[in-house]
Design a protein around this motif. Structure first.
Motif, PDB file in Angstrom:
ATOM      1  N   LYS A 250       2.118 -10.406  -1.140  1.00 16.02           N
ATOM      2  CA  LYS A 250       2.174  -9.590  -2.348  1.00 16.02           C
ATOM      3  C   LYS A 250       0.792  -9.047  -2.683  1.00 16.02           C
ATOM      4  O   LYS A 250      -0.209  -9.768  -2.651  1.00 16.02           O
ATOM      5  CB  LYS A 250       2.722 -10.404  -3.512  1.00 16.02           C
ATOM      6  N   ASP A 251       0.735  -7.782  -3.040  1.00 15.14           N
ATOM      7  CA  ASP A 251      -0.503  -7.114  -3.420  1.00 15.14           C
ATOM      8  C   ASP A 251      -0.202  -6.258  -4.639  1.00 15.14           C
ATOM      9  O   ASP A 251       0.249  -5.111  -4.520  1.00 15.14           O
ATOM     10  CB  ASP A 251      -1.023  -6.265  -2.257  1.00 15.14           C
ATOM     11  N   GLY A 252      -0.413  -6.810  -5.824  1.00 15.29           N
ATOM     12  CA  GLY A 252      -0.001  -6.113  -7.034  1.00 15.29           C
ATOM     13  C   GLY A 252       1.513  -6.096  -7.107  1.00 15.29           C
ATOM     14  O   GLY A 252       2.181  -7.122  -7.014  1.00 15.29           O
ATOM     15  N   GLY A 253       2.081  -4.898  -7.271  1.00 14.35           N
ATOM     16  CA  GLY A 253       3.528  -4.784  -7.290  1.00 14.35           C
ATOM     17  C   GLY A 253       4.114  -4.480  -5.938  1.00 14.35           C
ATOM     18  O   GLY A 253       5.339  -4.396  -5.781  1.00 14.35           O
ATOM     19  N   SER A 254       3.265  -4.289  -4.901  1.00 11.11           N
ATOM     20  CA  SER A 254       3.720  -3.960  -3.545  1.00 11.11           C
ATOM     21  C   SER A 254       3.578  -5.167  -2.633  1.00 11.11           C
ATOM     22  O   SER A 254       3.034  -6.204  -3.018  1.00 11.11           O
ATOM     23  CB  SER A 254       2.913  -2.773  -2.991  1.00 11.11           C
ATOM     24  N   TYR A 255       4.067  -5.016  -1.407  1.00 10.38           N
ATOM     25  CA  TYR A 255       4.016  -6.100  -0.417  1.00 10.38           C
ATOM     26  C   TYR A 255       3.510  -5.551   0.914  1.00 10.38           C
ATOM     27  O   TYR A 255       4.007  -4.529   1.407  1.00 10.38           O
ATOM     28  CB  TYR A 255       5.404  -6.716  -0.210  1.00 10.38           C
ATOM     29  N   ASP A 256       2.509  -6.222   1.471  1.00 11.15           N
ATOM     30  CA  ASP A 256       2.062  -5.908   2.825  1.00 11.15           C
ATOM     31  C   ASP A 256       2.961  -6.665   3.798  1.00 11.15           C
ATOM     32  O   ASP A 256       3.016  -7.903   3.772  1.00 11.15           O
ATOM     33  CB  ASP A 256       0.606  -6.325   3.034  1.00 11.15           C
TER      34      ASP A 256
END
Length: 419
Positions: A250-256
């Motif tokens: 998770k990176d903020g509201g996004s996902y790597d």
């Protein structure tokens, strides 16, 4: 007198002689590559001593002077990817099938380029006095783990004749003259079928990571799912199954996202040059969200030696959710760019590898792709992941092995004879 003795000595030792023959040939390509059987013309030189004695073991060389067709405009053939073998028929004073084998040596052959096959060598122990004729017969071309078999479709004329006189010569042992063409074909023609045919479509969406989104968790590990693919290449259709795992950070509201292949599928059928293979996959979204996420890997940075496991980097991309709720991620269409060609692999069925509790983001995925190759934060993540999956890539099974394996046939006799 000395000159006469020298001349006589030369006759006794036997002068090498060669003659070219041309004959119609019928070639059968590897099964399952979608290519038709082909009729063409083969031209070869056969060289052998003009004279020898009973008991001598003589060296024979079969040289291809012309392949019947050029390499079609389908794929570049790498250097040292082709090995011929064949059978030379001895008749007259003695009969034998002489096994002929050439080294796996050829220059890189571009699309549309002239085909080059290495010279084949063999030996024959002479057992009877008289005329022994040598006539080319069937031959096999092994390339990239597949065999193409070519047989004469007309009576072939002898290409060389040895005059054998009585007497004991050097009877150094060599290969059995009756041996069949046993060229190192141990790399049989099924490089692209080594994948398990059974597909465990464990479609249960349960997964080791089911995020709440509020507990501070950032790393989510998906489960390994077996995905059966049907791969469509310019040279035919192949099936292969590969275990795949989708992980997320998770990176903020996004996902790597990181997609990994988890099981060895094949060894490299040839030396694959650097910068020739690039995989891309669509991760399919389900549950609350819809659409897809593009993940990709970089080009291979080093040559992959023949017989070594094929290691590819992890496929990476960024998932920006387009919906709030429980969203699932499953492996989707895999595209392989290899050696100038494109192969598309479509899942026969898929299975959920990862489930995430997501929150809708602006310009998120719902109904479309959450990745953009031009954006800086919501686009594709940097490729070139340091961790390499220790496996032999499905991409190479479905793409490179299918395409390159079939390339053995592209230089064999074609419907149009060379002029």
């Amino acid at each position: 007198m000395l000159a006469g003795a020298a001349a006589l000595l030369g006759v006794t030792a036997g002068q090498a002689q060669a003659a070219e023959v041309s004959y119609a040939t019928h070639c059968v390509p590897p099964s399952g590559v979608g290519l038709p059987e082909i009729d063409g013309t083969t031209k070869v030189d056969v060289s052998a001593p003009a004279t020898a004695k009973v008991g001598d073991t003589v060296d024979i060389v079969w040289t291809f002077t012309q392949a019947a067709s050029k390499n079609p405009d389908i794929i570049d053939l790498p250097a040292n990817s082709v090995q011929p073998s064949g059978t030379l028929k001895a008749a007259g004073a003695q009969s034998a099938d002489i096994a002929m084998t050439g080294p796996r040596e050829n220059p890189a052959i571009p699309k549309g380029g002239a085909m080059v096959l290495s010279a084949m060598k063999g030996t024959l122990k002479l057992t009877a006095a008289g005329q022994v004729t040598l006539t080319p017969n069937a031959y096999v071309v092994n390339a990239l783990g597949t065999n193409t078999t070519c047989t004469p479709s007309e009576t072939v004329q002898p290409a060389a004749t040895i005059t054998v006189t009585a007497g004991e010569g050097s009877a150094s042992a060599s290969s059995d003259p009756s041996g069949s063409a046993s060229a190192s074909q141990s790399s049989s023609a099924s490089a692209s079928t080594s994948a398990s045919a059974s597909a465990s479509t464990s479609a249960s969406p349960s997964v080791s990571a089911s995020a709440t989104g509020d507990d501070g968790q950032t790393d989510f590990t998906g489960k390994v799912v077996d995905i059966p693919y049907t791969c469509d290449s310019p040279l035919g259709v192949k099936k292969a199954t590969s275990p795949i795992q989708i992980n997320a950070k998770k990176d903020g509201g996004s996902y790597d996202l990181t997609v990994q292949f988890k099981k060895s599928v094949m060894d490299s059928p040839i030396d694959i040059p650097a910068g020739k293979v690039k995989p891309t996959m669509q991760v399919v979204l389900g549950g609350s969200d819809t659409g897809s996420v593009t993940v990709e890997g970089p080009l291979n940075t080093e040559t992959i030696p023949q017989g070594d496991p094929i290691e590819i980097p992890d496929l990476t991309g960024t998932y920006k959710p387009g919906a709030t709720g429980e969203s699932t991620l499953s492996p989707g269409v895999l595209t392989i760019e290899a050696m100038g060609t494109t192969t598309t692999c479509t899942p026969d069925s898929t299975a959920v590898s990862l489930t995430l509790n997501t929150e809708e983001q602006a310009s998120g995925a719902s109904g479309g792709s959450s990745s953009s190759s031009t954006s800086t934060s919501g686009g594709l993540a940097e490729t070139g992941a340091e961790n390499h999956a220790s496996l032999k890539a499905l991409g190479l099974v479905a793409g490179t092995a299918v395409l390159l394996g079939a390339a053995v046939f592209t230089f064999m006799p074609g419907r149009r004879h060379l002029r």
